[in-house]
Design an enzyme around this catalytic site. Structure first.
Site, PDB file in Angstrom:
ATOM      1  N   TYR A 170       0.838  -1.199   0.000  1.00 56.92           N
ATOM      2  CA  TYR A 170       0.000   0.000   0.000  1.00 56.92           C
ATOM      3  C   TYR A 170       0.875   1.251   0.000  1.00 56.92           C
ATOM      4  O   TYR A 170       0.628   2.202  -0.724  1.00 56.92           O
ATOM      5  CB  TYR A 170      -0.907  -0.014   1.235  1.00 56.92           C
ATOM      6  N   PHE A 229      -9.215  18.991 -25.140  1.00 56.54           N
ATOM      7  CA  PHE A 229      -9.588  17.585 -25.189  1.00 56.54           C
ATOM      8  C   PHE A 229     -10.862  17.480 -24.351  1.00 56.54           C
ATOM      9  O   PHE A 229     -11.046  18.259 -23.420  1.00 56.54           O
ATOM     10  CB  PHE A 229      -8.471  16.679 -24.649  1.00 56.54           C
ATOM     11  N   THR A 230     -11.760  16.541 -24.687  1.00 55.06           N
ATOM     12  CA  THR A 230     -13.081  16.479 -24.041  1.00 55.06           C
ATOM     13  C   THR A 230     -12.984  16.550 -22.515  1.00 55.06           C
ATOM     14  O   THR A 230     -13.610  17.407 -21.880  1.00 55.06           O
ATOM     15  CB  THR A 230     -13.818  15.177 -24.434  1.00 55.06           C
ATOM     16  N   ASP A 278      -0.028  18.788 -21.309  1.00 54.02           N
ATOM     17  CA  ASP A 278      -0.690  17.476 -21.370  1.00 54.02           C
ATOM     18  C   ASP A 278       0.139  16.587 -22.292  1.00 54.02           C
ATOM     19  O   ASP A 278       0.130  16.748 -23.512  1.00 54.02           O
ATOM     20  CB  ASP A 278      -2.120  17.650 -21.899  1.00 54.02           C
ATOM     21  N   LYS A 299      -2.054   5.942 -22.923  1.00 49.96           N
ATOM     22  CA  LYS A 299      -1.431   6.252 -24.211  1.00 49.96           C
ATOM     23  C   LYS A 299       0.088   6.282 -24.058  1.00 49.96           C
ATOM     24  O   LYS A 299       0.785   5.498 -24.656  1.00 49.96           O
ATOM     25  CB  LYS A 299      -1.930   7.596 -24.738  1.00 49.96           C
ATOM     26  N   ARG A 303     -15.978  11.576 -34.632  1.00 51.87           N
ATOM     27  CA  ARG A 303     -15.520  12.796 -33.960  1.00 51.87           C
ATOM     28  C   ARG A 303     -16.119  13.969 -34.724  1.00 51.87           C
ATOM     29  O   ARG A 303     -15.478  14.623 -35.523  1.00 51.87           O
ATOM     30  CB  ARG A 303     -13.985  12.874 -33.926  1.00 51.87           C
ATOM     31  N   PHE A 338     -22.623  10.705 -27.258  1.00 49.75           N
ATOM     32  CA  PHE A 338     -21.809   9.896 -28.181  1.00 49.75           C
ATOM     33  C   PHE A 338     -21.467   8.528 -27.595  1.00 49.75           C
ATOM     34  O   PHE A 338     -21.249   7.573 -28.322  1.00 49.75           O
ATOM     35  CB  PHE A 338     -20.539  10.636 -28.626  1.00 49.75           C
TER      36      PHE A 338
HETATM   37  C1  LIG Z   1      -6.867  10.397 -23.530  1.00 47.42           C
HETATM   38  C2  LIG Z   1      -6.452  11.766 -23.234  1.00 47.42           C
HETATM   39  C3  LIG Z   1      -6.709  12.330 -21.987  1.00 47.42           C
HETATM   40  C4  LIG Z   1      -7.489  11.596 -20.896  1.00 47.42           C
HETATM   41  O1  LIG Z   1      -6.835  10.436 -20.498  1.00 47.42           O
HETATM   42  P1  LIG Z   1      -7.664   9.172 -19.922  1.00 47.42           P
HETATM   43  O2  LIG Z   1      -6.601   8.236 -19.496  1.00 47.42           O
HETATM   44  O3  LIG Z   1      -8.500   8.659 -21.043  1.00 47.42           O
HETATM   45  O4  LIG Z   1      -8.483   9.664 -18.800  1.00 47.42           O
HETATM   46  C5  LIG Z   1      -6.284  13.617 -21.764  1.00 47.42           C
HETATM   47  N1  LIG Z   1      -5.634  14.308 -22.716  1.00 47.42           N
HETATM   48  C6  LIG Z   1      -5.380  13.794 -23.927  1.00 47.42           C
HETATM   49  C7  LIG Z   1      -4.658  14.604 -24.935  1.00 47.42           C
HETATM   50  C8  LIG Z   1      -5.776  12.512 -24.226  1.00 47.42           C
HETATM   51  O5  LIG Z   1      -5.531  12.012 -25.455  1.00 47.42           O
END
Ligand SMILES: *Cc1c(COP(=O)(O)O)cnc(C)c1O
Length: 482
Positions: free
Chosen positions: A80, A132-133, A223, A266, A389, A455
């Site tokens: 932990y 980004f969303t 980011d 990613k 998209r 979506f």
């Molecule tokens: C996917 C993504 C996120 C969010 O990451 P999650 O792991 O899906 O929560 C944030 N910024 C960018 C540019 C992304 O491609």
């Protein structure tokens, strides 16, 4: 990935890895695919994996791990608190980003939750190259607003511009002089700009943005979720960086920013995420929220095995052969489609190949969701699952009127190290056939429309009997082939 020249003169991307674990795929006949897409309400998010041949929905959490990542997972030091595995990751972050403090989170949006809660105040502004969303949603949830100041070329579908993800620095300066630096919560740069087609920014642009931020005492948040692709493009396209190693470019980027966060779904081919900074003050403010929302500071909602895999994955990201694989496959696909007249976003970016649905289906009005219709049609004729998209991904205004998106895109993601070139050639073949038969494709209308995140969960149906006609033409042209 190496690009080798065949004796015909053609440059072909060559995989610099071998595949030693495989997963069986199946390709259902088109009649079954018609049933499946209808069951899914013409929403590719609602398809079942068993009905899908090539899953090009996303690159998130589906990149292939290497043998070294899998081996590292066996060494996970589960605990932990105080896990040795976490210390390894912290040291890797210090090595790669030269940042002292690291906070683990369960995925990218969790980092956005924490950063927004700490730095966004009601009425504040967050200028960014593009949203980004989830990044936008967290800023808005905390009372802030987003100003997108990407360069004009960023929103042109076809272009020769090598860095469509660059921020317009003039517009940044105007925003600061109009509102005052105090109103700006932070500036956000998204590397490998996701929603405009995985388009990169240059190191030179980041340097300019950083200079303006520092002069005005504004925090620069980076980011880094799509950093691997952007690193490849900086090395490949930015003349002054050609002689630099990927590691040196990464250090140069990190040195210009104050906070780096990422989705490890990613970056690093694992699952999880993190926030890095050199500011003890920022670290202390965010730390409390990590324990509240994510978990203790030495795992942050990630499994310890994934942390082992991430540490190795981040190191592998410093390897040109590794980071060029996705972009070179995408470039191959984009160029092959463009050569055959199919409207795609150019130049090729990272993340995936993006079809321009408004140009593909000029006869389908935005009121009938061309990108959604194209996603449905492509699945039907190929078993390839893409992601809409376009306007379906937008949310209606408070008065119920539609918000039509700038671009109507069908995104075909190319997860890293997952597909082979012949699979991509198959996708290209079916897309070209679909383009030749585009007149048969009609629109979609909602039959079930949730008010939030439509979506993901919304269901639609064809506005006419176009899907059956497409199936009939497919059978005529392909005989009993799948
Ligand atoms: C996917 C993504 C996120 C969010 O990451 P999650 O792991 O899906 O929560 C944030 N910024 C960018 C540019 C992304 O491609």
């Amino acid at each position: 990935m190496a690009k080798v020249k065949f004796h015909s003169g053609e440059a072909v991307p060559l995989e610099m890895h071998k595949v030693r674990i495989v997963q069986k795929l199946s390709l259902a006949p088109i009649e079954r695919r018609l049933e499946a897409i209808r069951e899914a309400g013409n929403n590719t998010f609602l398809l079942k994996n068993r009905d899908i041949f090539l899953d090009m929905l996303t690159d998130s959490g589906v990149n292939a791990m290497s043998d070294k990542q899998q081996a590292a997972m066996m060494e996970a030091d589960d605990s932990y608190a105080g896990s040795e595995t976490f210390t390894k990751l912290e040291n890797k972050i210090r090595d790669i980003f030269q940042m002292e403090y690291f906070l683990p989170v369960h995925q990218g949006r969790a980092a956005e939750n924490i950063i927004s809660r700490v730095f966004v105040t009601p009425g504040s502004i967050v200028p960014m190259n593009y949203h980004f969303t989830t990044s936008k949603a967290h800023i808005v949830l905390n009372g802030g607003s987003v100003e997108e100041i990407i360069i004009d070329e960023g929103l042109q579908v076809t272009s020769q511009c090598p860095f469509k993800g660059d921020m317009d620095v003039g517009k940044l300066q105007t925003l600061i002089s109009t509102h005052g630096a105090a109103k700006i919560a932070y500036v956000r740069i998204e590397t490998g700009t996701n929603l405009i087609g995985g388009q990169p920014h240059s190191l030179a642009n980041l340097r300019e943005v950083s200079r303006v931020c520092r002069k005005n005492g504004i925090l620069l948040v980076f980011d880094a979720s799509l950093l691997a692709d952007n690193l490849h493009f900086i090395k490949d396209r930015e003349a002054e960086c050609r002689g630099m190693s990927v590691r040196d470019i990464t250090k140069a980027i990190a040195g210009l920013t104050d906070i780096i966060y990422f989705s490890a779904r990613k970056l690093g081919c694992a699952r999880g995420g993190g926030i890095c900074t050199n500011s003890r003050d920022a670290f202390m403010k965010m730390r409390e929220l990590v324990t509240l929302y994510e978990g203790f500071l030495t795992y942050g909602g990630m499994s310890i095995r994934e942390i082992e895999a991430l540490t190795v994955g981040l190191e592998e990201t410093m390897d040109e052969d590794m980071i060029s694989q996705g972009p070179q496959f995408i470039e191959y696909m984009v160029n092959d489609l463009a050569r055959q007249g199919v409207p795609v976003i150019t130049p090729a970016g990272g993340l995936g190949c993006h079809l321009d649905a408004m140009a593909f289906l000029p006869h389908v009005p935005q009121t009938e969701y061309p990108a959604g219709a194209l996603a449905s049609a492509l699945y039907l004729v190929s078993g390839v699952r893409g992601m809409e998209r376009g306007s379906i991904s937008e949310q209606r205004n408070e008065d119920g009127s539609e918000v039509y998106s700038n671009m109507e895109l069908l995104r075909l993601a190319v997860p890293r190290r997952v597909f082979t070139l012949s699979q991509l050639k198959y996708a290209v073949d079916r897309i070209v056939w679909l383009y030749q038969n585009r007149d048969l494709i009609g629109g979609l209308k909602f039959v079930e429309e949730p008010s939030m995140l439509r979506f993901f969960f919304g269901k639609l149906e064809a506005t006419s009997g176009w899907q059956a006609k497409l199936v009939a033409k497919f059978r005529k042209d392909f005989g009993d082939s799948l």
